[in-house]
Design an enzyme around this catalytic site. Structure first.
Site, PDB file in Angstrom:
ATOM      1  N   HIS A   1       0.892  -1.369   0.200  1.00 24.29           N
ATOM      2  CA  HIS A   1      -0.491   0.456  -0.441  1.00 24.29           C
ATOM      3  C   HIS A   1       0.688   0.939   0.245  1.00 24.29           C
ATOM      4  O   HIS A   1       2.091   1.247   0.649  1.00 24.29           O
ATOM      5  CB  HIS A   1      -1.033   0.075   1.367  1.00 24.29           C
ATOM      6  CG  HIS A   1      -0.024   0.313   2.502  1.00 24.29           C
ATOM      7  ND1 HIS A   1      -0.303   1.800   3.225  1.00 24.29           N
ATOM      8  CD2 HIS A   1       0.127  -0.737   3.230  1.00 24.29           C
ATOM      9  CE1 HIS A   1       0.371   1.737   4.349  1.00 24.29           C
ATOM     10  NE2 HIS A   1       0.515   0.022   4.463  1.00 24.29           N
TER      11      HIS A   1
ATOM     12  N   ASP B   1       6.162   1.986   6.751  1.00 26.40           N
ATOM     13  CA  ASP B   1       4.870   1.362   6.449  1.00 26.40           C
ATOM     14  C   ASP B   1       4.243   2.889   5.480  1.00 26.40           C
ATOM     15  O   ASP B   1       3.652   3.849   5.423  1.00 26.40           O
ATOM     16  CB  ASP B   1       4.376   1.888   7.957  1.00 26.40           C
ATOM     17  CG  ASP B   1       2.766   0.908   7.941  1.00 26.40           C
ATOM     18  OD1 ASP B   1       2.442   0.572   7.050  1.00 26.40           O
ATOM     19  OD2 ASP B   1       1.761   2.059   8.514  1.00 26.40           O
TER      20      ASP B   1
ATOM     21  N   GLU C   1      -4.920   1.767   3.106  1.00 25.01           N
ATOM     22  CA  GLU C   1      -4.870   0.384   3.572  1.00 25.01           C
ATOM     23  C   GLU C   1      -4.695   0.994   5.241  1.00 25.01           C
ATOM     24  O   GLU C   1      -5.698   0.636   6.195  1.00 25.01           O
ATOM     25  CB  GLU C   1      -3.504  -0.392   3.534  1.00 25.01           C
ATOM     26  CG  GLU C   1      -3.128  -0.973   4.457  1.00 25.01           C
ATOM     27  CD  GLU C   1      -2.605  -1.327   5.545  1.00 25.01           C
ATOM     28  OE1 GLU C   1      -3.023  -2.366   6.769  1.00 25.01           O
ATOM     29  OE2 GLU C   1      -2.200  -0.102   5.758  1.00 25.01           O
ATOM     30  N   GLU C   2      -4.802   1.967   5.477  1.00 23.03           N
ATOM     31  CA  GLU C   2      -4.282   2.838   6.488  1.00 23.03           C
ATOM     32  C   GLU C   2      -5.549   2.683   7.101  1.00 23.03           C
ATOM     33  O   GLU C   2      -5.414   2.900   8.677  1.00 23.03           O
ATOM     34  CB  GLU C   2      -3.568   3.857   7.036  1.00 23.03           C
ATOM     35  CG  GLU C   2      -1.913   4.030   6.549  1.00 23.03           C
ATOM     36  CD  GLU C   2      -0.896   2.575   7.327  1.00 23.03           C
ATOM     37  OE1 GLU C   2      -1.712   2.604   8.809  1.00 23.03           O
ATOM     38  OE2 GLU C   2      -0.114   2.495   7.409  1.00 23.03           O
TER      39      GLU C   2
ATOM     40  N   GLU D   1       4.762  -5.106   4.156  1.00 22.45           N
ATOM     41  CA  GLU D   1       3.988  -4.216   5.162  1.00 22.45           C
ATOM     42  C   GLU D   1       4.900  -3.703   6.391  1.00 22.45           C
ATOM     43  O   GLU D   1       6.452  -4.280   5.578  1.00 22.45           O
ATOM     44  CB  GLU D   1       3.175  -5.084   6.196  1.00 22.45           C
ATOM     45  CG  GLU D   1       2.325  -4.625   6.970  1.00 22.45           C
ATOM     46  CD  GLU D   1       1.429  -3.194   5.928  1.00 22.45           C
ATOM     47  OE1 GLU D   1       2.184  -1.964   5.986  1.00 22.45           O
ATOM     48  OE2 GLU D   1       0.736  -3.328   6.384  1.00 22.45           O
TER      49      GLU D   1
ATOM     50  N   HIS E   1       4.011   5.246  12.922  1.00 26.38           N
ATOM     51  CA  HIS E   1       3.122   6.350  12.771  1.00 26.38           C
ATOM     52  C   HIS E   1       3.407   7.490  13.187  1.00 26.38           C
ATOM     53  O   HIS E   1       2.188   8.148  13.392  1.00 26.38           O
ATOM     54  CB  HIS E   1       1.466   5.486  13.223  1.00 26.38           C
ATOM     55  CG  HIS E   1       0.798   4.475  12.615  1.00 26.38           C
ATOM     56  ND1 HIS E   1      -0.551   3.943  12.892  1.00 26.38           N
ATOM     57  CD2 HIS E   1       1.278   4.301  11.466  1.00 26.38           C
ATOM     58  CE1 HIS E   1      -0.522   3.027  11.684  1.00 26.38           C
ATOM     59  NE2 HIS E   1       0.058   2.845  10.763  1.00 26.38           N
TER      60      HIS E   1
END
Length: 963
Positions: free
Chosen positions: A170, A182, A216-217, A242, A315
């Site tokens: 993603h 990520d 995706e998130e 991922e 994140h």
């Protein structure tokens, strides 16, 4: 005079050999395990054929220049950049195809697919419904054995031949992270796979589909949308790339079966353990990846490869190119090349079988697997059925073998274990064997050392529970040193008070019994729940079983209990006085060259030898003080080291049972090597893997007590192979461990738990009630730190702060009036427009919703609705969009900005009050002053704080409704 060093045995069961050899083995294994866990194999200086590492690194830097969540303008820029890069690589391939017969490449910019589905919830609660419009990019590289033609252009077109391979990554990030790991590295890896498999010599035999999915998130939306693309019918196996950390090694998170895992196992540096898969299966890991969709919804067979630590950067703004490396890129890329190459080259029918249930693909049926790596250089892969068979065999054969050996020992009259006395067959006289001495020593040592180690877990949780967040190795050192020191101390006290040559045998027997029970439980879970993480117990038990058997076999080297009793009886008859123990020879009096005064040595002669005026009056007497223990023991070892026979038991036969003089002195090293290395390799890897996966979950509200207890238990299990030998240790290493214990305990109790590299994550959201103008900024984090963080923000008055922990899973939400965001130009009342209308039958309500400068809105219902329909949407029977308990929330995602959604809602009969909220979201924070409150927090929050998102939107603007 005979030389005092003649016949020295370097592997005798004496303090110095035991201390040195066991320490060397532990260090020789633990150090490489730690190094492998933290150091990434270096990337090659020159890019291998078919890939360009320098290009990959530049692409990663370009991709991560800005935050690029789905609901941001920078996401559109990334989308266009990816299309440009893909087409540039494809153009080179097309030119080569005309001249060299390269593969055809088809690029699909998916701007048509949409889907309504449910993304969360369980049967007992209302679920969340989702409508999503795809912005995926799909690339198909036709395999050399694929059927020609463009079957996907027909509405009912179906692929023919064998299924293809899907590689997924993603390209969206979260709103508070740049998305380097990520999932930037995954995206760059997929771009390089496009280059690799369109390079001569690497053309795929089976078709390869590269999916650059978007969304995706926000709950795996892009992967769900792929289900409506024609290529989803073609792909049977998959590799999902991922990132759940920021750098390090790419880990094999999950795999559907043994057969698919073997392709990954051929990579140069495989890394991972089946423990991760079981953690997902048991619900210990709640976050999901696109693997969940490909496996659970489509029924595809494949793997999940991801970065996993440190989660403190996950994140956040530290998930950038600066905090990863080209080595990490190469680690994922090399594994992806090997795995994908194996899948696209496989010509068997293993992945083309009968159709699965619920419309799933024809992917065949795999077998549950077990896997774990060895020092990051090879991967052990075998079926769970094999592990189960081995477990059952060990459960039956190992006890049976010990029972038969015990029966044989009784038959030949050499079973000294479990025997207090023996009786002379001639006279019926009783002779003490002291065979029960030391029988209950091991559970005492294990119980106390384990209790003290676990007690430290309680202490740390009470005083400084977050210290593991930045200092996991300080916690490990404390636990290991505690267990080590107290096990040694208790062993030495017991050995001083009641020396026993059977300590080893009884210790292994207890270990055998305890591990047998553990193996029974593990075997049940293997069979009934498909849990394979207990593989270490199987190998642990196997090693302990053989080591225990060796202890029993040692007894065959002794004389019969009757012969021993006769010798002792003769000795007692000749010296009936209370001082008859003086007849026992001291260690110095044993011959060093196998002879005494020119005649052959016989221990019976020594026992019958009369004392003389030159015989030491102190020999053989019981020690009386612990202070004398070290000197007496050291003198004893010095004397023993000078003996001529390496087969004689090293201790004075007066201090241990007299019959133990015949025990083999070197058998212990074989027992140790049978148990310790495999335990260290398997449990060391598991311990570090568990630590990396969990040591920072406290910031998310996870229970840290489980982590501390886990480390305490693993520390005991790792050191347990030393327990049968630990009474032979010199004081040097245990004393050092005591100092380590004191130092780490003080540090763990007093040190501040966060650092620049391990910042505490707190989640931000700003909520605007567009009807009343109420504006609340909020941070969600753990107590007591969340209050300190909020108080550090200027212009926030204490009386305006309200905090609650209800509904935040172990965290606290603190809110206060925030600065007004400027995510939309104009009055805030115009940010969201909506219209609600009722049908004549009053069964259906129509919502029309739109938001300015956004493409994400949602409907929230105070009472669940029974069904909903988004106009223009597709539904898929494989993916239900409603549940038996109804729907409490409908999320709306559009590929276009300021879209208007039309949603028809059906209410349940129980919905007396039809109330809720209409909400839109804003997630773009790439410019200053868009969300000034968030800018203020980033500027004034303590240095040890990292900001992440709480929900899909950083800003939520909503109106309440009541029908």
């Amino acid at each position: 005079m005979v030389s005092s060093r003649r016949g020295f045995n370097p592997i005798a069961f004496t303090p110095w050999p035991v201390t040195i050899l066991t320490s060397l083995v532990y260090l020789a294994l633990i150090i490489p395990i730690i190094v492998v866990h933290h150091l990434v194999p270096p990337a090659p200086k020159q890019s291998p054929p078919g890939v360009d590492l320098e290009e990959a690194w530049h692409d990663l830097q370009h991709l991560t220049r800005q935050y690029h969540p789905y609901n941001s303008h920078s996401n559109d820029e990334v989308h266009q950049w990816l299309l440009k890069r893909i087409r540039a690589i494809s153009a080179t391939t097309s030119a080569r195809s005309e001249s060299q017969g390269g593969p055809e490449v088809f690029v699909f910019d998916d701007n048509q697919t949409n889907l309504t589905f449910s993304s969360a919830g369980v049967a007992a609660t209302a679920i969340t419904g989702v409508y999503f419009e795809s912005k995926n990019i799909v690339v198909y590289i036709r395999g050399t054995e694929d059927e020609p033609g463009e079957w996907w252009k027909s509405p009912d077109g179906e692929p023919s031949g064998k299924g293809g391979v899907l590689v997924n990554a993603h390209y969206d990030s979260v709103s508070t992270g740049y998305g380097a790991t990520d999932n930037g590295v995954g995206v760059i890896t997929t771009l390089q796979l496009l280059k690799y498999f369109t390079t001569p010599g690497h053309y795929p035999r089976k078709g390869l589909v590269l999916l650059f999915n978007n969304g995706e998130e926000d709950f795996l939306n892009g992967a769900y949308a792929y289900s409506q693309h024609p290529m989803s019918k073609f792909t049977h196996t998959f590799l999902n790339l991922e990132g759940a950390g920021a750098g390090g090694r790419a880990v094999l998170f999950r795999s559907t079966d043994t057969e698919i895992t073997r392709f990954y196992g051929k990579s140069q540096h495989p890394f991972g353990t089946v423990l991760a898969r079981d953690a997902f299966k048991l619900g210990f890991i709640r976050s999901e990846t696109d693997y969940h969709v490909f496996d659970g919804v489509f029924g595809m067979r494949g793997l999940d490869v991801a970065f996993m630590e440190p989660r403190s950067r996950y994140h956040t703004d530290q998930d950038d190119a600066r905090h990863t490396s080209i080595d990490s890129v190469w680690h994922m890329l090399s594994a992806a090349i090997t795995t994908t190459e194996g899948l696209v080259s496989y010509t068997g029918n293993e992945f083309d079988g009968d159709s699965g249930e619920g419309g799933k693909l024809n992917n065949g049926v795999g077998t549950l697997g077990v896997w774990f790596d060895f020092f990051g250089s090879s991967l052990a892969v075998f079926q769970l059925n094999t592990l189960f068979g081995l477990s059952v065999a060990l459960l039956v054969v190992a006890p049976l073998l010990l029972i038969l050996t015990s029966v044989a020992l009784f038959a030949v009259d050499k079973m000294y274990m479990f025997s207090m006395y023996t009786y002379l067959s001639e006279s019926g006289g009783q002779v003490s064997l002291y065979g029960l001495r030391g029988m209950f020593r091991f559970p005492l040592i294990l119980g106390i050392s384990t209790a003290l180690t676990v007690a430290l877990a309680f202490l740390i949780m009470k005083v400084n529970p977050f210290i593991i967040y930045s200092s996991p190795y300080a916690v490990w050192s404390m636990m290991l040193s505690t267990c080590m020191f107290f096990a040694w101390f208790i062993s030495c006290v017991a050995d001083f008070a009641r020396p026993s040559a059977l300590h080893r045998a009884y210790a292994f027997s207890w270990m055998f019994g305890i591990l047998w029970v553990f193996l029974v439980i593990a075997t049940v879970y293997q069979r009934q729940h498909g849990i394979a993480s207990s593989y270490f117990i199987v190998f642990y038990f196997a090693g302990v079983s053989v080591a225990t058997w060796i202890s029993y076999l040692e007894l065959f080297g002794l004389s019969t209990t009757q012969d021993y009793a006769r010798r002792q009886s003769r000795l007692s008859d000749r010296t009936p006085s209370s001082d008859s123990h003086l007849l026992a020879p001291s260690a110095d009096e044993l011959p060093s060259s196998g002879s005494v005064a020119g005649r052959d040595f016989n221990p019976e002669d020594v026992e019958d030898e009369e004392p003389t005026e030159s015989t030491s009056l102190l020999r053989g007497q019981q020690r009386t003080t612990f202070a004398n223990y070290a000197s007496a023991r050291g003198s004893q070892e010095s004397n023993i080291s000078n003996q001529g026979s390496s087969l004689l038991h090293p201790k004075n036969n007066r201090l241990e049972q007299k019959w133990s003089i015949y025990l083999v002195s070197s058998a212990w090293i074989l027992q140790f090597l049978l148990v310790a290395p495999i335990v260290l390799i398997l449990l060391g890897q598991l311990g570090l893997f568990l630590t990396s996966a969990t040591y920072q979950i406290g910031a998310d509200g996870g229970s840290q007590f489980i982590i501390y207890i886990g480390i305490a238990v693993l520390s005991v299990l790792i050191l347990l192979p030393l327990f049968p030998f630990i009474h032979r240790f010199t004081y040097h290493i245990p004393t050092f461990m005591l100092f380590v214990l004191i130092g780490t305990l003080v540090y763990n109790l007093t040190a501040f738990p966060f650092s620049h590299n391990s910042r505490l994550k707190v989640a931000f959201v700003q909520e605007m009630d567009l009807g009343t103008g109420k504006n609340q900024a909020s941070l969600v984090g753990v107590e007591p730190y969340i209050r300190d963080i909020v108080h550090a923000i200027p212009f926030v008055n204490d009386e305006e702060i309200s905090c609650t922990s209800k509904g935040y899973g172990g965290r606290t939400k603190c809110s206060w009036p925030g600065l007004r965001p400027t995510v939309v130009d104009g009055p805030y009342k115009d940010w969201v427009t909506y219209n609600i209308s009722q049908t004549k039958e009053d069964k259906t309500t129509r919502f029309e919703v739109s938001g300015k400068n956004t493409r994400a809105c949602k409907l929230l219902f105070d009472s669940p609705i029974s069904d909903f329909h988004v106009h223009g949407s597709v539904v898929d029977k494989r993916i239900p969009h409603t549940g038996s308990k109804g729907v409490s929330e409908v999320r709306l995602w559009s590929r276009n900005w300021e879209n208007t959604w039309t949603v028809d809602v059906e209410w349940t009969k129980k919905s007396a009050e039809r109330t809720g909220r209409v909400m839109c979201l804003w997630s773009d924070d790439n410019d200053l002053n868009l969300i000034p409150e968030l800018d203020m927090i980033r500027k004034f929050a303590p240095w040890w704080v990292a900001i992440t998102k709480l929900r899909d939107g950083l800003v939520e603007g909503s109106y309440s409704f009541k029908l």
